[in-house]
Design a protein around this motif. Structure first.
Motif, short mmCIF file in Angstrom:
data_model
loop_
_atom_site.label_atom_id
_atom_site.label_comp_id
_atom_site.label_asym_id
_atom_site.label_seq_id
_atom_site.Cartn_x
_atom_site.Cartn_y
_atom_site.Cartn_z
N VAL A 141 0.84 -1.21 0.00
CA VAL A 141 0.00 0.00 0.00
C VAL A 141 0.88 1.26 0.00
N ILE A 142 0.54 2.19 -0.95
CA ILE A 142 1.32 3.44 -1.00
C ILE A 142 0.45 4.66 -0.72
N GLY A 143 -0.84 4.47 -0.65
CA GLY A 143 -1.70 5.61 -0.35
C GLY A 143 -3.17 5.22 -0.36
N LYS A 144 -3.99 6.16 0.04
CA LYS A 144 -5.44 5.91 0.08
C LYS A 144 -6.16 7.17 -0.34
N GLY A 145 -7.09 7.03 -1.27
CA GLY A 145 -7.86 8.18 -1.72
C GLY A 145 -9.35 7.91 -1.62
N GLY A 146 -10.11 8.76 -2.25
CA GLY A 146 -11.57 8.61 -2.18
C GLY A 146 -12.07 7.34 -2.87
N PHE A 147 -11.34 6.89 -3.87
CA PHE A 147 -11.76 5.71 -4.63
C PHE A 147 -11.45 4.41 -3.90
N GLY A 148 -10.32 4.39 -3.24
CA GLY A 148 -9.92 3.18 -2.52
C GLY A 148 -8.43 3.20 -2.21
N THR A 149 -7.90 2.03 -2.00
CA THR A 149 -6.50 1.90 -1.59
C THR A 149 -5.61 1.80 -2.84
N VAL A 150 -4.43 2.42 -2.76
CA VAL A 150 -3.48 2.37 -3.89
C VAL A 150 -2.26 1.54 -3.48
N CYS A 151 -1.91 0.56 -4.32
CA CYS A 151 -0.76 -0.31 -4.03
C CYS A 151 0.25 -0.18 -5.16
N ALA B 34 3.63 -0.40 -11.68
CA ALA B 34 2.40 0.40 -11.80
C ALA B 34 1.82 0.68 -10.43
N ALA B 35 0.88 1.65 -10.43
CA ALA B 35 0.12 1.89 -9.19
C ALA B 35 -1.28 1.32 -9.43
N VAL B 36 -1.70 0.46 -8.51
CA VAL B 36 -3.01 -0.20 -8.68
C VAL B 36 -3.98 0.37 -7.66
N LYS B 37 -5.08 0.96 -8.20
CA LYS B 37 -6.11 1.48 -7.29
C LYS B 37 -7.19 0.43 -7.15
N ARG B 38 -7.43 0.04 -5.91
CA ARG B 38 -8.43 -1.01 -5.67
C ARG B 38 -9.69 -0.36 -5.13
N LEU C 297 -0.16 14.36 -17.25
CA LEU C 297 -1.24 13.60 -16.56
C LEU C 297 -0.86 12.13 -16.50
N VAL C 298 -1.15 11.56 -15.39
CA VAL C 298 -0.82 10.14 -15.22
C VAL C 298 -1.62 9.31 -16.22
N THR C 299 -0.99 8.30 -16.77
CA THR C 299 -1.65 7.47 -17.80
C THR C 299 -2.32 6.25 -17.16
N TYR D 162 -2.48 2.32 -13.06
CA TYR D 162 -1.88 3.56 -13.59
C TYR D 162 -0.37 3.41 -13.77
N GLU D 163 0.09 4.28 -14.55
CA GLU D 163 1.55 4.44 -14.65
C GLU D 163 2.03 4.86 -13.26
N TYR D 164 3.14 4.28 -12.85
CA TYR D 164 3.61 4.54 -11.48
C TYR D 164 4.40 5.85 -11.44
N MET D 165 4.05 6.73 -10.49
CA MET D 165 4.78 8.01 -10.32
C MET D 165 5.81 7.81 -9.20
N VAL D 166 7.04 7.74 -9.62
CA VAL D 166 8.12 7.43 -8.67
C VAL D 166 8.17 8.45 -7.54
N GLY E 298 5.73 10.22 -6.39
CA GLY E 298 4.45 10.46 -5.72
C GLY E 298 3.58 11.43 -6.50
N SER E 299 2.41 11.70 -5.98
CA SER E 299 1.47 12.57 -6.68
C SER E 299 1.70 14.02 -6.30
N LEU E 300 1.06 14.93 -7.06
CA LEU E 300 1.14 16.36 -6.77
C LEU E 300 0.60 16.64 -5.37
N LYS E 301 -0.46 15.92 -5.06
CA LYS E 301 -1.08 16.10 -3.74
C LYS E 301 -0.06 15.80 -2.63
N ASP E 302 0.73 14.71 -2.87
CA ASP E 302 1.76 14.36 -1.87
C ASP E 302 2.73 15.53 -1.67
N HIS E 303 3.12 16.12 -2.80
CA HIS E 303 4.10 17.21 -2.72
C HIS E 303 3.52 18.47 -2.10
N1 LIG Z 1 0.07 6.63 -10.11
C1 LIG Z 1 0.51 6.71 -8.86
N2 LIG Z 1 1.81 6.52 -8.61
C2 LIG Z 1 2.27 6.57 -7.37
N3 LIG Z 1 1.51 6.83 -6.29
C3 LIG Z 1 0.20 7.06 -6.50
C4 LIG Z 1 -0.37 7.00 -7.77
N4 LIG Z 1 -1.69 7.23 -7.69
C5 LIG Z 1 -1.89 7.43 -6.38
N5 LIG Z 1 -0.82 7.34 -5.65
C6 LIG Z 1 -0.70 7.47 -4.20
O1 LIG Z 1 -1.92 7.11 -3.60
C7 LIG Z 1 -2.50 8.22 -2.92
C8 LIG Z 1 -3.98 8.23 -3.15
O2 LIG Z 1 -4.24 8.50 -4.47
P1 LIG Z 1 -5.72 8.70 -5.05
O3 LIG Z 1 -5.58 9.17 -6.44
O4 LIG Z 1 -6.48 7.51 -4.81
O5 LIG Z 1 -6.30 9.76 -4.09
P2 LIG Z 1 -6.33 11.28 -4.23
O6 LIG Z 1 -5.13 11.68 -5.02
O7 LIG Z 1 -6.44 11.82 -2.87
O8 LIG Z 1 -7.59 11.61 -5.10
P3 LIG Z 1 -9.11 11.29 -4.86
O9 LIG Z 1 -9.45 11.74 -3.48
O10 LIG Z 1 -9.74 12.07 -5.94
O11 LIG Z 1 -9.25 9.82 -5.01
C9 LIG Z 1 -1.81 9.43 -3.49
O12 LIG Z 1 -1.74 10.46 -2.56
C10 LIG Z 1 -0.42 8.90 -3.83
O13 LIG Z 1 0.43 8.91 -2.72
#
Ligand SMILES: Nc1ncnc2c1ncn2[C@@H]1O[C@H](COP(=O)(O)OP(=O)(O)OP(=O)(O)O)[C@@H](O)[C@H]1O
Length: 446
Positions: A340-350, A360-364, A391-393, A408-412, A414-419
């Motif tokens: 697991v590398i993160g969690k968003g509104g859609f679900g868990t990201v691995c 890749a980054a897998v959103k479950r 934009l992430v592919t 998704y294509e893996y963002m080494v 992290g996301s903009l939100k992370d930064h």
């Molecule tokens: N393609 C990716 N590559 C690497 N890390 C990612 C990728 N997509 C998501 N993540 C990680 O997972 C976390 C959650 O991402 P996610 O897109 O699900 O939520 P979000 O960015 O908060 O947007 P939303 O709330 O709209 O779902 C991100 O903050 C990031 O750390």
């Protein structure tokens, strides 16, 4: 005065069993019919329903029907008696008392007394069917060509044609047997045939024979030894003769009317069961195929937002068709979803490492709901259209049963939100932030 063999009990004569048996088989001279009362008549009418008969007999225009009823009642009683004794009617010593007993019974049941006279109870309608010297069912059956009668009467006698064939064979048989045109003798012998057929149990329908021979319906008849009075009321323990012989090699167990009811019943039951099984089978097959379809294209079935033929193929530019990942390989690539590398509104990201070496980054998707399903489709539609280096592919997806994944294509880095929001990171300079904002805007308008 009563005979020495009889004892007066309560105004009635109770005969010892042996004397009674002898009396009815071969009545000695000292036993006279006057020694019996009408209660001693072995014919039983307790089975009969007289409603239709009394109505017909009370109507002067229905005399023929009335006489057919009376004839049928007497014949059925004799058939019941024959079923237990094998005899074609009561012994001569009982003839007189039975005639008056029958007459009394009819009167009690609402049949006018003059019916006895115009129908000829006694001279024409007898209580014993001695036919050309034959007293028993066995003798009738052993008479020449009687088997032909049985054979011709074995069909469905409720049908007019079968009944006529049966009666015609009977008439031919009687003409050969008695060789005369004596109508009374023919009528008595015809009744003897009826009794002989009626005592054959399961091979013929009792009710059908009654209708065929007498042209009457609505008489409740229940044949069978248990309901047959074989002895006079005053001598209940005496059996008169051996029961009526049955035709060998033919089923005797159940009366025909029982078979008529049960056999179609079983048939209908089997058909209904087969139809039911077929319906269940069809429902199960449909359900299974729907399940399979759901596993393949679940969103399509729940909502029309997911038009897979359009969404999975991006027709603009060089965008390739999304890759479809299997659940198994997704699970393996994420080490059973433990990376697991993160969690968003859609679900868990691995983070996922596939067997071909790609990362890749897998959103479950957390749970399958209509709303989540719509979001899943929207994301796919959107990313199918948007392709930009900023934009992430979306590489592909995985749909299996209730599981939904976006790959998704893996963002080494992290996301903009992370930064922007992660506390552990070095804050972005304003110049970089401005550049990012311009890049994103660029991506959206291009
Ligand atoms: N393609 C990716 N590559 C690497 N890390 C990612 C990728 N997509 C998501 N993540 C990680 O997972 C976390 C959650 O991402 P996610 O897109 O699900 O939520 P979000 O960015 O908060 O947007 P939303 O709330 O709209 O779902 C991100 O903050 C990031 O750390």
């Amino acid at each position: 005065s009563p005979s020495p063999a009889a004892t007066a009990v309560g105004g009635q004569f109770l005969l010892s069993p042996i004397v009674y048996e002898r009396a009815i088989r071969d009545p000695p001279a000292f036993i006279k019919s006057s020694d019996f009362s009408s209660a001693d008549c072995p014919l039983d009418f307790s089975w009969a329903n007289f409603t239709l008969a009394s109505a017909a007999c009370s109507d002067p225009t229905q005399r023929a029907a009335c006489c057919r009823y009376i004839n049928a009642f007497v014949a059925i009683s004799i058939a019941r008696y024959a079923n237990a004794t094998g005899r074609l009617g009561v012994p001569p010593a009982f003839a007189e008392i039975c005639l008056s007993s029958v007459s009394e019974t009819f009167k009690l049941q609402g049949i006018p007394t003059d019916a006895d006279v115009f129908c000829g109870l006694g001279p024409k309608i007898r209580v014993s069917y001695q036919c050309a010297g034959r007293d028993t069912v066995l003798e009738m059956m052993q008479s020449p060509n009687f088997n032909d009668v049985i054979g011709s009467c074995r069909g469905a006698l409720s049908l007019d044609i079968t009944c006529k064939t049966c009666l015609n064979y009977g008439i031919v048989y009687l003409h050969r047997l008695i060789g005369s045109d004596d109508n009374v003798a023919l009528s008595v012998c015809r009744n003897a045939i009826f009794v002989t057929l009626a005592t054959q149990g399961g091979i013929l329908s009792y009710d059908d024979i009654v209708t065929c021979f007498f042209g009457v319906q609505g008489i409740t008849t229940f044949p069978g030894p248990s309901s047959v009075t074989s002895t006079p009321a005053s001598s209940p323990n005496v059996t008169v003769d051996s029961p009526a012989p049955k035709i060998k090699g033919l089923p005797q167990k159940h009366p025909q009317h029982y078979r008529i009811t049960v056999i179609p019943g079983i048939g209908i039951g089997v058909i209904l069961l087969a139809v039911l099984l077929q319906i269940i089978l069809v429902v199960l097959i449909r359900r299974k195929s729907r399940e399979l379809k759901n596993a393949e294209f679940p969103a399509q079935n729940q909502d029309n937002t997911f038009h897979h033929n359009q969404s999975w193929r991006y027709t603009e530019g060089q965008s390739p068709m999304f890759q479809k990942y299997s659940y198994k390989e997704t699970m393996k690539a994420t080490d059973n979803f433990s990376t697991v590398i993160g969690k968003g509104g859609f679900g868990t990201v691995c983070k996922a490492q596939f067997s071909d070496g790609s990362v890749a980054a897998v959103k479950r998707m957390d749970k399958v709901s209509r709303q989540a399903e719509e979001e899943f489709c929207r994301e796919m539609e959107l990313l199918a259209r948007l392709h930009h280096r900023h934009l992430v592919t979306l590489k592909g997806f995985c749909i299996e049963k209730k599981e939904r994944f976006l790959v998704y294509e893996y963002m080494v880095n992290g996301s903009l939100k992370d930064h922007l929001h992660s506390s552990g990171r070095k804050p972005l300079s304003w110049q970089t932030r401005l550049q990012i904002a311009m890049d994103v805007a660029n991506a959206l308008v291009s």
